[in-house]
Design an enzyme around this catalytic site. Structure first.
Site, PDB file in Angstrom:
ATOM      1  N   CYS A  70      68.886  33.871 -17.732  1.00  0.00           N
ATOM      2  CA  CYS A  70      69.907  33.908 -18.099  1.00  0.00           C
ATOM      3  C   CYS A  70      69.873  32.395 -19.274  1.00  0.00           C
ATOM      4  O   CYS A  70      71.006  31.366 -18.460  1.00  0.00           O
ATOM      5  CB  CYS A  70      70.856  33.841 -17.963  1.00  0.00           C
ATOM      6  SG  CYS A  70      70.862  36.366 -17.113  1.00  0.00           S
ATOM      7  N   ALA A  71      68.983  31.699 -19.967  1.00  0.00           N
ATOM      8  CA  ALA A  71      69.071  30.816 -19.796  1.00  0.00           C
ATOM      9  C   ALA A  71      70.183  29.386 -20.826  1.00  0.00           C
ATOM     10  O   ALA A  71      70.482  28.610 -21.027  1.00  0.00           O
ATOM     11  CB  ALA A  71      67.739  30.300 -20.979  1.00  0.00           C
ATOM     12  N   GLY A  95      70.078  26.535 -23.130  1.00  0.00           N
ATOM     13  CA  GLY A  95      69.176  25.476 -22.225  1.00  0.00           C
ATOM     14  C   GLY A  95      68.704  24.149 -21.410  1.00  0.00           C
ATOM     15  O   GLY A  95      68.489  24.313 -20.962  1.00  0.00           O
ATOM     16  N   GLY A  96      70.279  24.506 -20.988  1.00  0.00           N
ATOM     17  CA  GLY A  96      70.899  23.436 -20.768  1.00  0.00           C
ATOM     18  C   GLY A  96      70.322  22.911 -18.709  1.00  0.00           C
ATOM     19  O   GLY A  96      69.533  21.895 -18.607  1.00  0.00           O
ATOM     20  N   LYS A  97      69.857  24.194 -18.396  1.00  0.00           N
ATOM     21  CA  LYS A  97      69.224  23.997 -16.720  1.00  0.00           C
ATOM     22  C   LYS A  97      67.968  24.192 -17.007  1.00  0.00           C
ATOM     23  O   LYS A  97      66.764  23.265 -16.018  1.00  0.00           O
ATOM     24  CB  LYS A  97      70.199  25.091 -16.284  1.00  0.00           C
ATOM     25  CG  LYS A  97      71.289  25.075 -15.681  1.00  0.00           C
ATOM     26  CD  LYS A  97      71.822  25.869 -14.652  1.00  0.00           C
ATOM     27  CE  LYS A  97      73.325  26.269 -14.225  1.00  0.00           C
ATOM     28  NZ  LYS A  97      74.392  26.803 -15.537  1.00  0.00           N
ATOM     29  N   ASP A 134      67.402  35.001 -22.668  1.00  0.00           N
ATOM     30  CA  ASP A 134      68.266  35.684 -22.617  1.00  0.00           C
ATOM     31  C   ASP A 134      68.899  36.696 -24.198  1.00  0.00           C
ATOM     32  O   ASP A 134      67.158  36.989 -24.366  1.00  0.00           O
ATOM     33  CB  ASP A 134      68.839  33.909 -23.363  1.00  0.00           C
ATOM     34  CG  ASP A 134      70.781  34.523 -24.109  1.00  0.00           C
ATOM     35  OD1 ASP A 134      71.269  33.781 -22.447  1.00  0.00           O
ATOM     36  OD2 ASP A 134      71.459  34.661 -24.658  1.00  0.00           O
ATOM     37  N   ASP A 175      71.379  32.731 -13.155  1.00  0.00           N
ATOM     38  CA  ASP A 175      72.396  31.709 -13.486  1.00  0.00           C
ATOM     39  C   ASP A 175      73.149  32.798 -14.528  1.00  0.00           C
ATOM     40  O   ASP A 175      73.032  32.953 -15.700  1.00  0.00           O
ATOM     41  CB  ASP A 175      72.506  30.660 -14.796  1.00  0.00           C
ATOM     42  CG  ASP A 175      73.492  29.986 -14.210  1.00  0.00           C
ATOM     43  OD1 ASP A 175      74.648  29.362 -13.281  1.00  0.00           O
ATOM     44  OD2 ASP A 175      73.754  29.389 -15.967  1.00  0.00           O
ATOM     45  N   CYS A 191      79.309  30.403 -12.207  1.00  0.00           N
ATOM     46  CA  CYS A 191      80.649  29.258 -12.020  1.00  0.00           C
ATOM     47  C   CYS A 191      82.055  30.127 -12.263  1.00  0.00           C
ATOM     48  O   CYS A 191      82.552  29.505 -13.063  1.00  0.00           O
ATOM     49  CB  CYS A 191      80.656  28.508 -13.570  1.00  0.00           C
ATOM     50  SG  CYS A 191      80.960  29.642 -15.228  1.00  0.00           S
TER      51      CYS A 191
END
Length: 378
Positions: free
Chosen positions: A193-194, A197-199, A217, A261, A314
């Protein structure tokens, strides 16, 4: 506060709702006011988020003007004397009443929600000292080696360092997820679940741009933003594919590690995103917990024997954290709990266990839950 700034903030609040988050409404209103000076735009943003941070106290005020002014007074009172808000008052006003049925509501957590947010950056590997020397307002914190706090006044998106890919704007809890994945150069990973693209960029940096990362995604527009972000960060060891989260996977590859994520209710972001406190519901929590369980089940078979499966959200609700982890373990006996690495911050030990709950007061960022498993070799 300048009356024009006040009026703009009121307009943002008027247009925001469950179908249009406050940050989206803010972007739209500010985009339409191209001549607004950057300082005033920042003041509008502060006014809007202050309003939602103190929204629970504003019920008796009849007009938007009065509610906005009371929110500013409450924020000033909290800044000068946080203890003037007793726990009972915070429990009654800082969060919706359903929250207590879904999670542990501590005094520490409630106080963290009412405090101004910290702007976290992640330095690219090897760039920490350069950024500390060259950009006024940068500070280093103890938790992660590349985690920096920015307290300056520059527009970071316009700096040459940002365009050179020397840092990312990324919350410290989000940084902790990739760090706890502990990927190695040359491995094959899947960021399921990109998003934008932060992670993924962080995973690539930890892997020294070696090996391969699949990025997926459900939204094509997010993958387009991911493409621009990875280009700026010079992260080239990835392949992107659209995936709706269903049983039909985008690849038959077997992975050394998979990061899920997952979409979640976002209670861990309620300090940074106070508007979401008043639009999220208990039904959202229940529905998203089911989505998370399905995502883990769909990807589990793609983990190599001996490989890792990392789950992160989160949020801090029981149903979406321990509930999902317990459900997965009960239904997948071919996986065993994986002890995650250890973090230390502010005298707290985080990690060194198969599940990690990071509260906003732990690291000064978002709340985050991370769980890890290893697929058995036999």
């Amino acid at each position: 506060m300048d009356i024009s700034v006040h009026d703009i903030a009121v307009e943002v609040i008027r247009t925001a709702g469950r179908d249009k988050p406050a940050d989206q409404a803010l972007r739209e209103v500010l985009k339409a006011m191209r001549d607004l000076p950057p300082f005033d735009a920042a003041e509008v943003s502060r006014a809007v988020f202050t309003y939602y941070r103190w929204h629970g106290w504003l019920r008796e005020e009849r007009t938007a003007d009065n509610r906005m002014r009371l929110a500013r007074r409450l924020a000033e009172r909290y800044r000068n004397n946080p203890t003037s808000f007793p726990p009972a008052e915070l429990r009654a006003n800082a969060v919706p009443s359903w929250t207590a049925q879904e999670m542990e509501v501590s005094d520490e957590w409630l106080h963290s929600l009412q405090q101004p947010t910290t702007l976290w950056l992640r330095a690219k590997r090897g760039m920490t000292e350069t950024l500390l020397r060259g950009m006024p307002g940068m500070e280093q914190r103890e938790a992660l080696p590349e985690a920096l706090v920015y307290a300056g006044e520059m527009d970071l998106f316009r700096t040459p360092e940002f365009h050179a890919g020397e840092f990312e704007i990324q919350d410290i809890a989000s940084q902790a997820v990739s760090w706890l994945c502990a990927p190695k150069p040359g491995e094959t990973w899947w960021d399921t679940c990109a998003g934008e693209g932060g992670k993924l960029v962080h995973l690539s940096d930890l892997m020294e741009n070696k090996g391969l990362i699949w990025a997926s995604d459900r939204a094509e527009w997010r993958l387009q933003k991911l493409k621009r972000r990875t280009a700026r960060a010079k992260a080239f060891n990835y392949r992107a594919a659209q995936w709706d989260g269903g049983a039909k996977l985008p690849t038959k590859t077997k992975f050394d590690g998979i990061l899920v994520d997952a979409p979640c209710s976002g209670l861990g972001t309620w300090q940074r995103n106070p508007h979401a406190r008043w639009t999220t519901t208990a039904e959202d929590v229940r529905e998203l917990a089911e989505v998370q369980k399905k995502l883990l089940t769909h990807v589990a078979g793609s983990v190599k024997p001996g490989g890792k499966l990392i789950f992160s959200v989160c949020t801090v609700t029981r149903a979406e954290t321990a509930g999902v982890a317990e459900n997965f373990q009960a239904n997948h006996p071919d996986f065993e709990p994986l002890v995650l690495p250890e973090l230390k911050s502010n005298g707290r030990t985080i990690g060194n266990a198969p599940t990690v709950m990071i509260w906003p007061q732990d690291l000064g960022g978002n709340g985050m839950f991370i769980a890890g498993w290893r697929r058995k070799k036999s």
